[in-house]
Design a protein around this motif. Structure first.
Motif, PDB file in Angstrom:
ATOM      1  N   SER A   1       0.856  -1.182   0.000  1.00 54.48           N
ATOM      2  CA  SER A   1       0.000   0.000   0.000  1.00 54.48           C
ATOM      3  C   SER A   1       0.891   1.230   0.000  1.00 54.48           C
ATOM      4  O   SER A   1       2.116   1.117  -0.029  1.00 54.48           O
ATOM      5  CB  SER A   1      -0.916  -0.001   1.232  1.00 54.48           C
TER       6      SER A   1
ATOM      7  N   TYR B   1      -3.100  -2.556  -2.468  1.00 51.06           N
ATOM      8  CA  TYR B   1      -4.187  -1.691  -2.007  1.00 51.06           C
ATOM      9  C   TYR B   1      -4.006  -0.270  -2.519  1.00 51.06           C
ATOM     10  O   TYR B   1      -2.888   0.232  -2.610  1.00 51.06           O
ATOM     11  CB  TYR B   1      -4.216  -1.639  -0.470  1.00 51.06           C
TER      12      TYR B   1
ATOM     13  N   GLN C   1      -5.656   3.149  -1.138  1.00 48.85           N
ATOM     14  CA  GLN C   1      -6.425   3.537   0.046  1.00 48.85           C
ATOM     15  C   GLN C   1      -6.746   2.232   0.788  1.00 48.85           C
ATOM     16  O   GLN C   1      -5.842   1.502   1.120  1.00 48.85           O
ATOM     17  CB  GLN C   1      -7.677   4.330  -0.318  1.00 48.85           C
ATOM     18  N   ASN C   2      -8.003   1.924   1.013  1.00 48.22           N
ATOM     19  CA  ASN C   2      -8.372   0.685   1.696  1.00 48.22           C
ATOM     20  C   ASN C   2      -8.963  -0.354   0.746  1.00 48.22           C
ATOM     21  O   ASN C   2      -9.529  -1.358   1.190  1.00 48.22           O
ATOM     22  CB  ASN C   2      -9.378   0.979   2.824  1.00 48.22           C
TER      23      ASN C   2
END
Length: 165
Positions: A71, A142, A144-145
């Motif tokens: 991420s 990822y 963001q989420n």
């Protein structure tokens, strides 16, 4: 070496899951596990975490692969384990622990695509684990989420043996 462990404990057609009260994954159902202590082997860490989070004493768990994620914050991951309890094992739930609430959940409920109450990446790797495909590295990217990419790659025998010890 990865920093975290997670185990999915099965009894028949149910999984013992933890609804976490702290981030990450606060308010979502997940397996049990946590951080590996300094100088601790991953397998020893998961056995300790299972006891600390559930009170169950297990002598052995099955190494079931690796889950990695990338991420904006960087890359991390966890060692994945599986433990199958005898069908007649008595462990009454729900049980409230410091980490959250433990409860038995049916596998169908956990994997239902309309279920947004479980950690999002579980629906990708859990079917592999439950089918006995333990020699996998599950990679998530990822934004963001949101999961934007998922790959399941077979671990080389050498890599699998290295995480088993």
């Amino acid at each position: 070496m990865l920093k975290y462990t997670i185990c999915f404990i099965r009894r028949g057609n149910e999984l013992l899951l933890l609804n976490r009260v702290k981030a990450p994954n606060m308010g979502l159902w997940n397996g049990v596990g946590g951080k590996i202590e300094p100088s601790e082997q991953p397998i020893d860490g998961i056995i300790r975490e299972i006891y600390e989070e559930t009170g169950l004493r297990v002598d052995q768990v099955q190494v079931a692969g690796i889950v990695k994620w990338i991420s904006a914050e960087g890359e991390s991951g966890m060692y994945l384990y599986y433990c199958e309890l005898p069908i007649d094992t008595v462990y009454a739930t729900p049980v409230e622990k410091d980490e959250g609430i433990l409860a038995w959940k049916s596998i169908d409920w956990v994997l239902d695509q309309r279920n947004y109450g479980v950690v999002d990446n579980m629906k990708h790797f859990l079917p592999h684990l439950l089918a006995g495909n333990f020699e996998c590295e599950h990679r998530f990217t990822y934004d963001q989420n949101d999961i934007v990419q998922y790959e399941c790659c077979e671990l080389t025998p050498q890599r699998y043996i290295s995480i088993a010890h």
